[in-house]
Design an enzyme around this catalytic site. Structure first.
Site, PDB file in Angstrom:
ATOM      1  N   GLU A 105       0.828  -1.204   0.000  1.00  0.00           N
ATOM      2  CA  GLU A 105       0.000   0.000   0.000  1.00  0.00           C
ATOM      3  C   GLU A 105       0.867   1.261   0.000  1.00  0.00           C
ATOM      4  O   GLU A 105       0.525   2.265  -0.628  1.00  0.00           O
ATOM      5  CB  GLU A 105      -0.934  -0.016   1.215  1.00  0.00           C
ATOM      6  CG  GLU A 105      -2.048  -1.049   1.052  1.00  0.00           C
ATOM      7  CD  GLU A 105      -2.924  -1.201   2.284  1.00  0.00           C
ATOM      8  OE1 GLU A 105      -4.162  -1.161   2.154  1.00  0.00           O
ATOM      9  OE2 GLU A 105      -2.371  -1.353   3.389  1.00  0.00           O
ATOM     10  N   GLU A 125      -3.836  -9.540   4.085  1.00  0.00           N
ATOM     11  CA  GLU A 125      -4.645  -9.212   5.263  1.00  0.00           C
ATOM     12  C   GLU A 125      -5.800 -10.171   5.503  1.00  0.00           C
ATOM     13  O   GLU A 125      -6.190 -10.426   6.652  1.00  0.00           O
ATOM     14  CB  GLU A 125      -5.182  -7.786   5.148  1.00  0.00           C
ATOM     15  CG  GLU A 125      -4.155  -6.690   5.327  1.00  0.00           C
ATOM     16  CD  GLU A 125      -3.406  -6.350   4.041  1.00  0.00           C
ATOM     17  OE1 GLU A 125      -2.660  -5.361   4.034  1.00  0.00           O
ATOM     18  OE2 GLU A 125      -3.572  -7.083   3.031  1.00  0.00           O
TER      19      GLU A 125
END
Length: 692
Positions: A105, A125
């Site tokens: 990210e 995640e």
């Protein structure tokens, strides 16, 4: 320093330096922001490159700061990403080795990205029961396309950087020196304006409603017990149907909501539990380790062959020892067939096939293994057989070799005393099939040396196993608890259940297999032999006679077509047996028990709380180091449902006081003495505390 800053020509280089994977700790995040401020203020600097030191760009959040104030301290990852995106000079992410989760990210927020081949790119995640929380679900689809992004985010699996080279994720693939290439690229785009932002990219996804409808159906089937994968679909769908900022809100809302779910807490518990299991309190991390360059296995049966494959898969040569040529040939043929099946499925290249098969050799002589660094005994589970093997190993193995036993229940201290070097003896209880199952119980004897413990723990990591340390007792952690579970399952049969009801109830709870299906797979004769030994050693232990009656009928399980269930030739599908049902009902009459209707809730509670109570004894006795170790044993070796977090975590979520109350209720029934709470369980329940 968690992030360093230097200027090369006119490019500022910010290097994440937080080993081992450059996790985005508070200090690292602050270092990035400080470096950006310096770069923006320096008139000489016209561009910025961000990279990672060592063997990672960034693995994402720093797990050492989870559940601490530092994980929420400013600058947060969201603030770092905003600073990167809003920088007035071009920022280039130089990606290598690993870019995962928050690390990826971070790269997505940069204006440009360059990469080397071989880098592992992932949004993992979902494996912690959450969605990416810093824009990953909104930016990744804009760069790699909706379908590819969705597959990556829902699975959490990594993709090689070169497989994404044709997408907008990477502006250039660098051959040769990454930093030289990244700085050259940064200089080339230094004057390009406006600076590109991923958020501004329009997503082209025609018929997206139909696409996501189908995706939701597929994901719901594949992830029945976990809410996160479906929420991942919702977030990626928002990247297509909403403005960027609105999609970010959807992502954030789902991230925060999932953090509070029991399933996410269970997955995070397992994540940290596996890492904690590798820590032995009285064995420091810097304990010297013995070199392991070759291995030997005594016994070429199913277990021995599976263990050998683990070493070959890790590039370690291994020698299989057998007493008879036909047994050795059979074992080597089975290994080759296993590898051939993997090759046919496309999961192994011909080169890897040849390498692995070539690393496994057979012998009929102990003399051929005398120079091996570690030897693992995987012979019949009988002390007399073990004694012969270990006396021979003591005679032939070189000084300093590690002598290990794959025993699943026998006294390791006694086995060690068959040698003149008990400090070199350790238990390595692999689970079948050993080339597939992750768990290995590391059994620490009274005299096992610390460097032997440290070496075997490091070795298990190398062969991609999860090692959990156990003290010496009958059955160690897993099988000692399992004995209580199977005892309680048999008591349920006496009182009113049939095997299929017990199995269905516990499988609905989430177990991969119920106790009676498991018994047929392992062998009714095997459990009979273990039970007979335990009754002889512990005459105070009450066991149901039903298992003995089944054994006396010659029903040994899948191996001969009938155990607790019937089986058709060549088919492992369990079929409820009328003969077994009649046997169970008649036995209840013979012992004077009036059968009753038993609920699925009672079945589950009695089986799970039997595990929990015995584990509490193990913790008190010091056989298990920590409650999370117990959970890891059951999650990785016994098919315990991962979304439940393991028996101890599950008991914590139910509330230990509620567990004790339920046990008190069952103590009023048959075999009431079974339900006496372990002192540790009673104490924690009374104090309102938890195991973990």
């Amino acid at each position: 320093m968690s992030a360093t800053y230097e200027v090369e020509n006119r490019t500022a280089v910010i290097t994440l330096n937080n080993p081992p994977v450059n996790g985005l700790s508070h200090a690292t995040r602050a270092g990035i922001v400080d470096g950006l401020k310096m770069a923006m203020a320096d008139k000489i600097v016209n561009s910025v490159v961000i990279t990672g030191a060592g063997h990672a760009f960034s693995g994402g959040a720093d797990v050492r700061e989870f559940n601490t104030p530092k994980s929420f301290a400013e600058p947060t990852l969201h603030m770092v990403i905003a600073a990167l995106e809003d920088a007035q000079k071009p920022v280039v992410a130089a990606v290598h080795s690993t870019a995962m989760g928050g690390g990826l990210e971070l790269a997505l927020a940069c204006h440009y990205r360059v990469a080397t081949a071989g880098a592992q790119i992932a949004m993992p995640e979902v494996k912690l029961g959450i969605v990416p929380g810093a824009g990953g679900t909104q930016r990744l689809p804009r760069l790699v396309g909706v379908e590819t992004a969705l597959n990556m985010i829902v699975s959490g699996n990594s993709v090689l950087s070169e497989d994404l080279a044709g997408t907008r994720l990477f502006d250039q693939m660098i051959e040769g020196d990454l930093m030289a290439g990244a700085i050259a690229f940064a200089d080339k785009v230094a004057d390009v304006r406006p600076l590109p932002k991923v958020r501004d990219i329009k997503i082209d996804c025609p018929n997206y409603e139909t696409f996501f409808q189908q995706a939701r159906i597929t994901v719901s089937v594949q992830s029945a017990n976990f809410p996160a994968p479906e929420k991942c679909v919702d977030c990626v769908a928002a990247s297509v149907s909403m403005k960027f900022e609105d999609g970010m809100k959807v992502e954030r809302e789902n991230f925060l909501a999932l953090l509070q779910t029991t399933e996410s807490k269970a997955l995070r518990h397992a994540f940290f539990g596996e890492r904690a299991a590798g820590k032995i309190p009285d064995v420091p991390d810097d304990t010297p380790k013995r070199p392991i360059k070759s291995a030997a296995i005594i016994g070429a049966g199913t277990m021995g062959g599976g263990i050998a494959m683990n070493f070959a898969n890790a590039g370690i040569p291994v020698m299989l020892v057998e007493m008879k040529p036909e047994a050795l040939d059979k074992g080597l043929a089975a290994i080759r067939k296993n590898y051939e099946n993997t090759l046919k499925k496309g999961k192994l290249t011909q080169q890897k096939f040849d390498e692995r098969v070539g690393l496994i050799r057979g012998t009929l002589s102990y003399d051929d293994i005398k120079n091996a660094d570690i030897v693992i005994e995987a012979v019949f589970e009988e002390m007399g057989v073990k004694e012969k093997v270990f006396r021979k190993l003591d005679e032939v193995m070189k000084p300093g070799a590690i002598l290990s036993s794959n025993t699943s229940s026998l006294d390791l201290n006694k086995i060690a005393d068959f040698t003149k070097r008990p400090q070199d003896v350790i238990g390595l209880h692999f689970f079948s099939p050993a080339n597939v199952m992750k768990l290995v119980e590391i059994v620490r004897g009274e005299k096992t040396a610390n460097d032997v413990l440290a070496t075997t723990m490091a070795l298990l990591k190398k062969i991609k196993k999860t090692g959990v340390v156990s003290g010496v007792c009958d059955g160690f952690i897993g099988n000692r608890m399992l004995d209580m579970y199977t005892r309680q399952a048999a008591f349920l049969l006496e009182e009113g259940c049939l095997p299929e009801q017990v199995d269905k109830a516990i499988e609905k709870y989430g177990f991969a297999m119920g106790p009676f299906r498991m018994g047929d797979l392992a062998g009714v004769d095997v459990s009979w032999a273990i039970r007979k030994r335990r009754i002889a050693e512990r005459p105070d232990m009450e066991y149901s006679k039903i298992g003995d009656l089944l054994y006396e009928k010659g029903r040994y399980g899948q191996k001969n077509g009938g155990g607790w269930y019937d089986y058709k030739p060549g088919d492992r599908t369990p079929i409820p047996s009328l003969l077994v049902s009649e046997m169970i009902i008649n036995h209840s009459k013979d012992i004077g028990v009036e059968r009753r209707k038993i609920s699925d809730q009672e079945i589950v509670e009695r089986l799970i709380y039997a595990l929990v109570n015995e584990a509490a004894y193990l913790l008190e006795e010091g056989i298990a180091q920590r409650a999370s170790d117990v959970d890891i044993v059951y999650l990785t070796g016994y098919g315990f449902p991962r979304h439940r977090g393991g028996p101890m975590f599950y008991a914590d979520t139910v509330g230990l006081s509620n567990v004790v109350v339920a046990m008190g209720k069952y103590a009023l029934g048959r075999h009431g003495g079974f339900w006496k709470p372990a002192p540790l369980l009673a104490k924690l329940a009374a104090e309102g505390k938890t195991f973990n």
